[in-house]
Design an enzyme around this catalytic site. Sequence first.
Site, PDB file in Angstrom:
ATOM      1  N   GLU A 100      -0.397  -9.517  -1.256  1.00 19.36           N
ATOM      2  CA  GLU A 100      -2.046  -9.562  -0.893  1.00 19.36           C
ATOM      3  C   GLU A 100      -2.710  -9.821  -2.456  1.00 19.36           C
ATOM      4  O   GLU A 100      -3.508 -10.167  -2.243  1.00 19.36           O
ATOM      5  CB  GLU A 100      -2.069  -8.499   0.023  1.00 19.36           C
ATOM      6  N   ALA A 119       0.917  -1.276   0.244  1.00 21.84           N
ATOM      7  CA  ALA A 119       0.184  -0.263   0.092  1.00 21.84           C
ATOM      8  C   ALA A 119       1.219   1.210  -0.406  1.00 21.84           C
ATOM      9  O   ALA A 119       1.698   1.160   0.737  1.00 21.84           O
ATOM     10  CB  ALA A 119      -1.115   0.265   1.157  1.00 21.84           C
ATOM     11  N   GLY A 165       0.438  -5.049   0.526  1.00 19.21           N
ATOM     12  CA  GLY A 165      -0.564  -5.321  -0.044  1.00 19.21           C
ATOM     13  C   GLY A 165       0.020  -5.407  -1.639  1.00 19.21           C
ATOM     14  O   GLY A 165      -0.779  -6.207  -2.546  1.00 19.21           O
ATOM     15  N   GLU A 220       3.729  -5.469   7.813  1.00 19.99           N
ATOM     16  CA  GLU A 220       3.330  -3.959   8.045  1.00 19.99           C
ATOM     17  C   GLU A 220       3.359  -4.103   8.766  1.00 19.99           C
ATOM     18  O   GLU A 220       3.389  -2.795   9.804  1.00 19.99           O
ATOM     19  CB  GLU A 220       2.163  -4.173   7.593  1.00 19.99           C
TER      20      GLU A 220
HETATM   21  N1  3HC Z   1       4.784   3.383   0.359  1.00 18.82           N
HETATM   22  C1  3HC Z   1       4.770   4.687  -0.002  1.00 18.82           C
HETATM   23  N2  3HC Z   1       6.109   5.290  -0.755  1.00 18.82           N
HETATM   24  C2  3HC Z   1       6.797   3.832  -0.809  1.00 18.82           C
HETATM   25  C3  3HC Z   1       6.502   2.430  -0.730  1.00 18.82           C
HETATM   26  C4  3HC Z   1       5.113   3.030   0.066  1.00 18.82           C
HETATM   27  N3  3HC Z   1       4.589   1.282   0.325  1.00 18.82           N
HETATM   28  N4  3HC Z   1       7.807   1.813  -0.885  1.00 18.82           N
HETATM   29  C5  3HC Z   1       8.572   2.913  -0.767  1.00 18.82           C
HETATM   30  N5  3HC Z   1       8.509   4.154  -1.126  1.00 18.82           N
HETATM   31  C6  3HC Z   1       9.082   5.299  -1.734  1.00 18.82           C
HETATM   32  C7  3HC Z   1      10.378   5.073  -0.620  1.00 18.82           C
HETATM   33  O1  3HC Z   1       9.480   6.765   0.540  1.00 18.82           O
HETATM   34  C8  3HC Z   1      11.221   5.796  -1.903  1.00 18.82           C
HETATM   35  O2  3HC Z   1      10.701   7.287  -1.634  1.00 18.82           O
HETATM   36  P1  3HC Z   1      11.529   8.815  -2.313  1.00 18.82           P
HETATM   37  O3  3HC Z   1      13.094   8.169  -3.524  1.00 18.82           O
HETATM   38  O4  3HC Z   1      11.241   9.809  -2.743  1.00 18.82           O
HETATM   39  O5  3HC Z   1      12.910   8.570  -0.730  1.00 18.82           O
HETATM   40  C9  3HC Z   1      10.821   4.984  -2.457  1.00 18.82           C
HETATM   41  O6  3HC Z   1      10.025   4.828  -2.510  1.00 18.82           O
HETATM   42  C10 3HC Z   1      11.855   3.474  -3.004  1.00 18.82           C
HETATM   43  O7  3HC Z   1      12.096   3.162  -1.533  1.00 18.82           O
HETATM   44  P2  3HC Z   1      13.239   2.743  -1.669  1.00 18.82           P
HETATM   45  O8  3HC Z   1      14.723   3.885  -0.769  1.00 18.82           O
HETATM   46  O9  3HC Z   1      12.752   2.438   0.554  1.00 18.82           O
HETATM   47  O10 3HC Z   1      14.250   0.885  -1.672  1.00 18.82           O
HETATM   48  P3  3HC Z   1      14.608   0.698  -1.730  1.00 18.82           P
HETATM   49  O11 3HC Z   1      15.457  -0.139  -2.740  1.00 18.82           O
HETATM   50  O12 3HC Z   1      15.871   0.884  -1.131  1.00 18.82           O
HETATM   51  O13 3HC Z   1      13.465  -0.705  -1.233  1.00 18.82           O
HETATM   52  C11 3HC Z   1      11.618  -1.794  -0.806  1.00 18.82           C
HETATM   53  C12 3HC Z   1      12.693  -1.573  -1.534  1.00 18.82           C
HETATM   54  C13 3HC Z   1      12.101  -2.180  -0.571  1.00 18.82           C
HETATM   55  C14 3HC Z   1      10.544  -1.436  -1.265  1.00 18.82           C
HETATM   56  C15 3HC Z   1      11.525  -0.910   0.457  1.00 18.82           C
HETATM   57  O14 3HC Z   1      11.165   0.592  -0.046  1.00 18.82           O
HETATM   58  C16 3HC Z   1      10.211  -1.150   1.616  1.00 18.82           C
HETATM   59  O15 3HC Z   1      10.701  -1.680   2.471  1.00 18.82           O
HETATM   60  N6  3HC Z   1       8.762  -0.548   1.400  1.00 18.82           N
HETATM   61  C17 3HC Z   1       7.924  -0.914   2.201  1.00 18.82           C
HETATM   62  C18 3HC Z   1       7.209  -2.102   1.847  1.00 18.82           C
HETATM   63  C19 3HC Z   1       6.234  -1.901   2.510  1.00 18.82           C
HETATM   64  O16 3HC Z   1       6.246  -1.752   3.915  1.00 18.82           O
HETATM   65  N7  3HC Z   1       5.959  -2.521   2.466  1.00 18.82           N
HETATM   66  C20 3HC Z   1       3.783  -2.521   3.098  1.00 18.82           C
HETATM   67  C21 3HC Z   1       2.723  -1.174   2.854  1.00 18.82           C
HETATM   68  S1  3HC Z   1       1.608  -1.577   4.260  1.00 18.82           S
HETATM   69  C22 3HC Z   1       0.922  -2.067   3.203  1.00 18.82           C
HETATM   70  O17 3HC Z   1       1.171  -2.589   2.659  1.00 18.82           O
HETATM   71  C23 3HC Z   1      -1.003  -2.846   3.687  1.00 18.82           C
HETATM   72  C24 3HC Z   1      -1.739  -3.034   3.533  1.00 18.82           C
HETATM   73  O18 3HC Z   1      -1.935  -4.523   3.923  1.00 18.82           O
HETATM   74  C25 3HC Z   1      -3.125  -3.093   3.034  1.00 18.82           C
END
Ligand code: 3HC
Length: 708
Positions: A106, A65, A103, A126
């Site tokens: 998912e 998400a 997500g 998450e």
């Molecule tokens: N939402 C919004 N922005 C995100 C994002 C996300 N889920 N994941 C990454 N980004 C953004 C980062 O903030 C960054 O932005 P910036 O360049 O402006 O600083 C850009 O994308 C690149 O991210 P990274 O610098 O972290 O890139 P990496 O290649 O080092 O890592 C990654 C990639 C492993 C995907 C890492 O970004 C990450 O762990 N992201 C979060 C993943 C996450 O937590 N997903 C679950 C979200 S909650 C959810 O899905 C709820 C659902 O169950 C309903």
Amino acid sequence: MSEADVVRFDVEDGIGVITVDYPPVNALGPGVREGIIAAVEKGNADANVKAMVLIGAGRSFIAGADIRMFGKPRPVLPRSSQDVLDSATKPTVAAIHGFALGGGLEQALACHYRIAVPSAKVGLPEVLIGILPGGGGTQRLPRLIGPKAAMEMIVSGRHVPAEEAKKMGIIDAIVPGKDLRREAIDYAKSVADKRPLARIRDRTDHVAAYKADPGMFDAMRKSIARRARNQKAPYHCIACVEAAVNQPFDEGIATERRLFSELENADEAKALRYAFFAEREVAKIPGAPKDFKPGKISRAAVVGAGTMGGGIAMSFADSGIPVKVLEVSRDVLERGLQRVRDNYAISVKRGSTTQAQMDERMARITPVERYEDIGDCDVVIEAVFERPDVKKEVFAKLEKVMKPDALLLSNSSAIDTDIMAGMTSRPANVAGAHFFAPANVMKLYEVVKGTKTSVETILRTMQVGRDIGKISAVAGSCDGFAANRSRAPFGTEMMLMLEEGALPEQIDKVMVDFGYPIGPFAVGDLSGLDIGYDTRKRRAAENPNFRKLLIPDRLVEMGRKGQKTGAGWFRYEKGDRTPHPDEVVKAVIADVARELGIPQRTFTDDEILKRLLFASVNETCKILEEGKALRASDMDVMWLHGFGFPRYRGGLMFWADGIGVKEVYRQIAEWHQRYGDRWKPANLLRELAESGTPFREAKPKVDMFAAG
Ligand code: 3HC
């Protein structure tokens, strides 16, 4: 962007291909879910489409998400994209490269099949941002791989590599990934006629077996009790998996939704989201040349084979980078290498490293005795004795042997970077690379800018940190740099509170209850009381107004140097690291208080917490004011990764915002009246309080890079 831009649908070879294209990581931002729904509906309706593929454009499948949308109003869709995928009338195949997280996974679990390239990673992280998988992940994953394995993944939030995910049953097939789109189309063709459709929601085989094992969930709750204290999300994750076992799918989904909404706007989730973005922000240097890409280093050198030098060498070796360790005395060199070997052997014994890994890592470390032997390295990190004259000598030698574009870095924890840079003809290439002990474990890596350090050198030095798995944060050169300087007043207050009547065990308990893994006095016993003793003696000699800390000095003089001597702030039984309060310490404290004529009183837990942390908040304001850090959130990252500050509280300054800038100022001003100069409010603090600006929005008053 409209949904048409972020999700494409086209048909090839009878397969409908749904491509999510929302850079940089295909988070489920505005329009993405709607786009997926519209595409699946098109595929359902098109008689030429026999099956469908869901794939991500660019570097990843779907990273989850859009975290920026949490805590804000979002459109509520009549049906979720998972529902629509799951009930597609034709087989759907998720084709995963890069990351399928949260997500994103998912969506993939709602597809009927999942294929992945070998380098892909999947996970439900998450919990790391204080929530739970809210798109059916807690209900589908246990039905697919069993509740035990699912719970372990969901509660840890770990990223699972494709091969392991295949073994666990998350992925149906690993494909080479030379042309993932083509491979996915071929796979979809091979399953196009399969019926019934393989819907995870309909499976009961895995969960049925666990209905009779309710103890499994309590055991999990017990096993996380220590690390998950003060947190809700990990427990809610367990409750959801429990629901997957005990409730029909749709009821389980309702439970998941209810528990998710309890978490989304809680302080824990807000703080963890803040920490996530702060860790990404810290990598950014305002005004840095956009087209400059620091190259990868292939050879590193460390000067000095002491504890720090050895730990730094291990960090390189652990990350696959060959490293030379230089020490002119063969004896010291051999002892240093033996210490590294012993450290690895402990990890092998504990099972966190295999013998083969240890051998590989040791083979990457080459001991050398002559400066000429390190001349070809891309980066050298000096980690010798913390004395300016010794460091100057090292840099004079490095100047002679290192290749022209080498990075010349110093691991000093306090000495002005300019002193070392002044020994070379290339001060632009010199910076600080301040590791925290133990260097191979602690994530924080402070990059210190000297007056003449170029922005390119800063960017390259930060990249070195990231290459060895550290979190790089920039600081300006000043006494203690940014991290330790901000922590120093905390250290002073904890000693001075003793003189007023608090006890080490009380202060430690307050900080552990707050969320630190270990109390500050127990940390002192671990690192050794003699370290601070030497520094204090030096500072007292340099500065007649230096406030002496008689209690720790006296303990050291009694031979109580911490765990290594069996006693320090606490008493230790042989072979056991449990700290026991000690009457001897109480007596020393009482003696000193009497000698100084300080009246004794009791402290509330709240006062202890605020005395320690507000002192550091005030100092951090001074650091920002002087432009020795780039942002308040960088300081928070330093506290999270250098000092064990509880992540679910965001960081020092984020936590202080929770109390409110005006209240922090009021309290500090009151303590200024009571205790004198050391509590003088920073100008920046006063200004923030007057304008009602939160700490996390505080801007430095001096531009570190413009200052030259
Ligand atoms: N939402 C919004 N922005 C995100 C994002 C996300 N889920 N994941 C990454 N980004 C953004 C980062 O903030 C960054 O932005 P910036 O360049 O402006 O600083 C850009 O994308 C690149 O991210 P990274 O610098 O972290 O890139 P990496 O290649 O080092 O890592 C990654 C990639 C492993 C995907 C890492 O970004 C990450 O762990 N992201 C979060 C993943 C996450 O937590 N997903 C679950 C979200 S909650 C959810 O899905 C709820 C659902 O169950 C309903």
